[in-house]
Design a protein around this motif. Sequence first.
Motif: not given
Length: 416
Positions: A262-266
Amino acid sequence: CEGPRTHDHLLHRVAAGDLTDVFLFSHGWNNDWTVATRRYDHFLEGYLGMRERLGLPVPAGFRAILAGVFWPSTALTFGQDEEGPAIAAGDPLGEHDARAARQLAEALPADSVAEFYHLAQAPALDESQARRFAELLRELPATGAGEDATQAPTADDLVAVWRAAAAESNTDTRPPDLEDFGAGDATGPPATGGPQVAGLGSFLKKLDPRHVIRMMTVWQMKDRAGTVGANGVHELLTGLLGASSARVHLLGHSYGAKVVLSAAAARTLPRRVRSILLLQPAVSHLCFAATVPETSPPRPGGYRGVLDRVEQPVLSTFSANDSALTKTFHLALRRADDLGEARIAAPGEPPSRYAALGGFGPRGAGERLVDIEDPGRRYDLSGPARVVGLRGTRTIAGHGDISNESTWWALYCLVA
């Protein structure tokens, strides 16, 4: 981020320019501070010990730092400072379940709490009570961050899922060992004496509210992992990537995989991360898929875009020994209108579209599935596959058994 001085110290340290690599690691569900810290220490010490013991070379000038995220991943609180309103002595829920109930109650609207406790403390729920309980539990906030998010289940969906799961499970009334999705002894498979998600077979025949509560904490913590990753950890990751040219590696265990993904995709990142290693990830096996089956309109998996934000192929372990992710995850996290997809799967094949990545490996993403390797046998990361599933049944004995030579070696192959 609730530790701004620590956050700033880390960014300043990275910005000094003498570090070549940064490792950002997230623990999974039901890890308190002590367990999470012990897990990070054990993984780091094991990795360094393997490298020294085998004389493994590292890139020229290699100098690294590890940052371990600590997020509120436990649904069972301990100590008066963490507990919610007191429940009368001799509560039928018992100590652990009462704490889990309080955690859920804190997230409900204030005018629903009294009725929630009335049903939660019942010895069993009839059909109408079960439906009302489901209506209340649907009020829990959910983010649907990343992955294969679908519409929220209705109350009837929830009750149907509970009953259908009972029909699918065997007649053994003992709860299966779900291994806390990550809590326990960091030096090996987790202990079984701590808080656990309920055995689906026993509780759904009686609709015992205690076990419903435990299952709902699985949903709640899954959503929380997405919220934490998409907000606080994304901001930290953005800062780390912008502070220097150091290679940044992401590691996540269980729901910690959802945190780092989620951190990489946000939102937009300053540059790509170097590598991602997912250890028994408790996310959808279709999260990287080019197209999620039977969706209208067709759409990719929620983390498909992450593959363009990482330089190396994503490595993700999966193991048939992970009972949490092979026997229960796909039952606890789905809607009733998807129940027709459940089937008796061939050994090693996902039983439904809600199967876990850490149980069955990635699918629909142009992936490559290979056996996990021992130190000395390099992975071929040069092919077109952007996701490589590491079949870890031989060396990963359970959901929490993610710190051993084969997992340290997987990280080394990404680093070197």
